[in-house]
Design an enzyme around this catalytic site. Structure first.
Site, PDB file in Angstrom:
ATOM      1  N   ASN A 157       0.912  -1.197   0.071  1.00  9.40           N
ATOM      2  CA  ASN A 157      -0.046  -0.039  -0.012  1.00  9.40           C
ATOM      3  C   ASN A 157       0.888   1.303   0.138  1.00  9.40           C
ATOM      4  OD1 ASN A 157      -1.682   2.039   0.527  1.00  9.40           O
ATOM      5  ND2 ASN A 157      -2.867   0.791   2.016  1.00  9.40           N
ATOM      6  N   LYS A 162       3.383   1.060   3.036  1.00 10.03           N
ATOM      7  CA  LYS A 162       3.173   0.231   3.994  1.00 10.03           C
ATOM      8  C   LYS A 162       2.992  -1.278   3.437  1.00 10.03           C
ATOM      9  CE  LYS A 162       0.581   3.690   6.612  1.00 10.03           C
ATOM     10  NZ  LYS A 162      -0.654   4.058   7.104  1.00 10.03           N
ATOM     11  N   ARG A 209      -2.497  -1.874  -3.723  1.00  9.66           N
ATOM     12  CA  ARG A 209      -3.361  -0.878  -3.783  1.00  9.66           C
ATOM     13  C   ARG A 209      -2.933   0.277  -4.940  1.00  9.66           C
ATOM     14  NH1 ARG A 209      -3.429   4.463  -0.384  1.00  9.66           N
ATOM     15  NH2 ARG A 209      -5.369   5.372  -1.068  1.00  9.66           N
ATOM     16  N   HIS A 214     -10.575   6.414  -2.081  1.00  6.93           N
ATOM     17  CA  HIS A 214     -10.924   5.466  -0.927  1.00  6.93           C
ATOM     18  C   HIS A 214     -11.982   4.613  -1.275  1.00  6.93           C
ATOM     19  CE1 HIS A 214     -10.034   9.689   1.610  1.00  6.93           C
ATOM     20  NE2 HIS A 214      -8.714   8.852   1.647  1.00  6.93           N
ATOM     21  N   HIS A 245     -15.151   8.253   5.604  1.00  9.41           N
ATOM     22  CA  HIS A 245     -13.845   8.200   5.627  1.00  9.41           C
ATOM     23  C   HIS A 245     -13.108   9.443   6.250  1.00  9.41           C
ATOM     24  CE1 HIS A 245     -10.039   5.938   4.592  1.00  9.41           C
ATOM     25  NE2 HIS A 245      -9.606   7.139   4.694  1.00  9.41           N
ATOM     26  N   GLY A 279      -9.702  10.506   7.518  1.00  8.83           N
ATOM     27  CA  GLY A 279      -8.466  10.498   7.844  1.00  8.83           C
ATOM     28  C   GLY A 279      -7.470  11.712   7.722  1.00  8.83           C
ATOM     29  N   GLY A 294      -6.712  12.130   4.433  1.00  9.83           N
ATOM     30  CA  GLY A 294      -7.771  12.588   3.298  1.00  9.83           C
ATOM     31  C   GLY A 294      -9.151  12.120   3.784  1.00  9.83           C
ATOM     32  N   ARG A 319      -5.339  19.456   2.627  1.00  8.82           N
ATOM     33  CA  ARG A 319      -6.115  19.919   1.649  1.00  8.82           C
ATOM     34  C   ARG A 319      -7.335  20.631   1.723  1.00  8.82           C
ATOM     35  NH1 ARG A 319      -6.384  13.828  -0.660  1.00  8.82           N
ATOM     36  NH2 ARG A 319      -5.098  13.036   0.828  1.00  8.82           N
ATOM     37  N   GLU A 360      -8.275  -1.692   4.799  1.00  3.84           N
ATOM     38  CA  GLU A 360      -7.866  -1.518   3.440  1.00  3.84           C
ATOM     39  C   GLU A 360      -6.990  -2.828   3.025  1.00  3.84           C
ATOM     40  OE1 GLU A 360      -6.812   2.561   3.951  1.00  3.84           O
ATOM     41  OE2 GLU A 360      -7.786   2.826   2.010  1.00  3.84           O
TER      42      GLU A 360
HETATM   43  P1  ADP Z   1      -4.678   8.563   6.590  1.00  3.32           P
HETATM   44  O1  ADP Z   1      -5.359   9.218   5.968  1.00  3.32           O
HETATM   45  O2  ADP Z   1      -3.095   8.851   6.194  1.00  3.32           O
HETATM   46  O3  ADP Z   1      -4.253   6.982   6.530  1.00  3.32           O
HETATM   47  P2  ADP Z   1      -5.473   8.079   9.221  1.00  3.32           P
HETATM   48  O4  ADP Z   1      -6.839   7.301   8.709  1.00  3.32           O
HETATM   49  O5  ADP Z   1      -4.431   7.270  10.164  1.00  3.32           O
HETATM   50  O6  ADP Z   1      -4.731   8.611   8.284  1.00  3.32           O
HETATM   51  O7  ADP Z   1      -5.831   9.202  10.021  1.00  3.32           O
HETATM   52  C1  ADP Z   1      -4.986  10.084  10.436  1.00  3.32           C
HETATM   53  C2  ADP Z   1      -5.497  11.131  11.203  1.00  3.32           C
HETATM   54  O8  ADP Z   1      -6.486  10.568  12.346  1.00  3.32           O
HETATM   55  C3  ADP Z   1      -4.638  12.149  12.110  1.00  3.32           C
HETATM   56  O9  ADP Z   1      -4.117  13.086  11.278  1.00  3.32           O
HETATM   57  C4  ADP Z   1      -5.529  12.630  13.142  1.00  3.32           C
HETATM   58  O10 ADP Z   1      -5.893  13.961  12.620  1.00  3.32           O
HETATM   59  C5  ADP Z   1      -6.709  11.633  13.240  1.00  3.32           C
HETATM   60  N1  ADP Z   1      -6.768  11.037  14.573  1.00  3.32           N
HETATM   61  C6  ADP Z   1      -5.816   9.898  14.842  1.00  3.32           C
HETATM   62  N2  ADP Z   1      -6.445   9.710  16.228  1.00  3.32           N
HETATM   63  C7  ADP Z   1      -7.193  10.571  16.772  1.00  3.32           C
HETATM   64  C8  ADP Z   1      -7.893  10.835  18.047  1.00  3.32           C
HETATM   65  N3  ADP Z   1      -7.675  10.077  18.965  1.00  3.32           N
HETATM   66  N4  ADP Z   1      -8.376  11.978  17.810  1.00  3.32           N
HETATM   67  C9  ADP Z   1      -8.638  12.725  16.666  1.00  3.32           C
HETATM   68  N5  ADP Z   1      -8.211  12.630  15.630  1.00  3.32           N
HETATM   69  C10 ADP Z   1      -7.427  11.611  15.527  1.00  3.32           C
END
Ligand code: ADP
Length: 440
Positions: free
Chosen positions: A7, A14, A99, A187, A215, A217, A219, A248, A417
């Site tokens: 990925n 990863k 991916r 996603h 979703h 994250g 993104g 973004r 994923e």
């Molecule tokens: P990616 O999109 O890079 O795969 P993730 O799905 O792991 O990333 O999401 C990362 C984001 O999740 C972090 O930048 C943070 O903003 C948020 N995050 C992670 N843990 C927490 C938490 N306990 N509370 C609020 N936001 C969190």
């Protein structure tokens, strides 16, 4: 069967190895036997390699950051060498699943990787410059190390390929359609996984459910799913459209871009501003990480700090206090915009679906921020959506957080994923096996 998943992110790689036994897939994602990650943002000139195994072995080391292929070669070697070794030799791996971010309009399903598929992934690099070349390098690194092993591409765009034209086509000149300028959505692997998991958790067929998957994250995107098919999504031609994200902007008036270009802003600068200097990071000035933005708001002793400083006659203290106050109010503004956009985009998906049975929260923010989930859901109480605030605060994994009498089932689902990619490898392999036995 041993399935290796790769990925690739723009600055990370990863990977994990699943070992499946028997001829049935497990209901729940199994723990990978081996997981590894390279982070190229770690230190200039060097990359950080972290490996862990199900047996508890851990490796953390620095490798040369010369190129991605070399990094992947180093990462793969930890499968069959050293303290994290889990297989005897490279040829023990049966299939590799990748991916691949952009499959364009051609790839609407996962596919075996051939020279033609590699060519298409390369051609689509223009639409996903940060990802498709990295995906291709991963495929080529595997070929260099493992030779002619079976490889599968699982596309992030595939789940969105059925979105009706009215939702997919931008109302620009019709030539855009011919140029492939349309909403692709991203996603998709995560949205599709969450759809299946939601139906499984609720013990209902997907065909009976109208689902919105959030979703959230780094993104962020939403998908509107009816009868098991995605009918609308917030990301578009690129992963820049839609919701406010970590760095973004999400959707902005395209007139702003014209204005900035006329002011002399270069394309590269505009790209940087929209992709790297916007979103939570851009507005708050604190971080792209939701946790830090929330912490900056919570630390709002800021105003008092300014007052104390002034009373002491300590100019620096006052300045520090004012700066902290400004930081807190910008952090609050970032949260307000984030929630406003999330709510209004859920509203848009709701209208596309004509109703809602299930709302799913997933990825870093979706799985861990009870506050964001509660703030998003609050706007939909008029539908009869009732959050169980105690359960929500517990951040449960793969569980309901709505009350029993809520008209909408609200779920927190841990997105998987990598497991979804491994399942696709297993499915294609099973189909190939049954074709081979039919031929015989
Ligand atoms: P990616 O999109 O890079 O795969 P993730 O799905 O792991 O990333 O999401 C990362 C984001 O999740 C972090 O930048 C943070 O903003 C948020 N995050 C992670 N843990 C927490 C938490 N306990 N509370 C609020 N936001 C969190």
């Amino acid at each position: 069967m041993k399935i290796l998943v790769l990925n690739a992110g723009s600055s990370s790689q990863k990977s994990c190895l699943y070992e499946l036994e028997g001829d049935q897939l497990p209901d729940h994602p199994p723990t990978p036997r081996w997981q590894a990650q390279i982070d190229w943002t770690h230190r200039s000139g060097m990359a950080e390699l972290k490996v862990k195994t199900a047996a508890g072995q851990v490796l953390q080391t620095e490798i040369s950051a010369s190129d991605r292929e070399q990094g992947i070669t180093d990462l793969l070697a930890t499968l069959w060498q050293g303290s994290t070794q889990v297989i005897d030799r490279p040829s023990d791996i049966d299939i590799i699943g990748h991916r691949v971010v952009h499959g364009g309009q051609t790839y609407r399903d996962s596919t075996w990787i051939t020279a033609e598929v590699k060519g298409a992934i390369a051609d689509l690099a223009a639409l996903a410059p940060a990802h498709n070349p990295a995906n291709l390098q991963g495929i080529e690194a595997i070929e260099a190390v493992l030779g002619t092993v079976q490889q599968v591409a699982v596309f992030d765009t595939a789940f969105h390929a059925q979105i009706p034209d009215a939702a997919a086509i931008y109302p620009g000149p019709y030539e855009w359609v011919k140029q492939g300028i349309r909403r692709y959505g991203f996603h998709g692997i995560s949205h599709q996984y969450c759809m299946g998991r939601a139906a499984q958790l609720l013990n209902r067929p997907v065909e009976q459910l109208r689902i919105i998957t959030c979703h959230l994250g780094n993104g962020c995107s939403l998908a509107a799913i009816r009868n098991g098919q995605c009918i609308d999504t917030t990301m578009g031609f690129t992963p820049l459209d839609g919701l406010m994200m970590g760095t973004r902007s999400g959707a902005v008036d395209p007139g702003i871009l014209l204005h900035l270009l006329r002011q002399g802003c270069s394309v590269a600068d505009l790209d940087y501003q929209l992709n790297k200097a916007s979103g939570l990071q851009g507005i708050s000035g604190v971080s792209n990480d939701m946790r830090q933005v929330m912490a900056a708001v919570a630390k709002d002793g800021a105003k008092d700090g300014a007052k104390d400083g002034a009373e002491d006659g300590a100019k620096d203290g006052a300045k520090d206090g004012e700066a902290a106050g400004e930081q807190a109010s910008r952090a609050q503004l970032a949260l307000d915009i984030y929630v406003h956009r999330l709510r209004s985009s859920i509203g848009a998906m709701l209208a596309s679906l004509g109703g809602l049975d299930v709302l799913v929260f997933t990825a870093g923010v979706g799985e861990h921020s009870a506050w964001v989930r509660a703030a998003a859901c609050e706007a939909f109480q008029f539908l009869g959506l009732q959050l169980d605030l105690v359960r929500n605060a517990e951040n449960p994994e793969d569980q309901l957080i709505s009350t029993p009498d809520s008209t909408v089932s609200v779920l927190v689902i841990h997105t998987e994923e990598d497991w979804a990619i491994a399942r696709e490898c297993w499915r294609l392999s099973a189909e190939k096996g049954s074709l081979a036995s039919t031929d015989a």
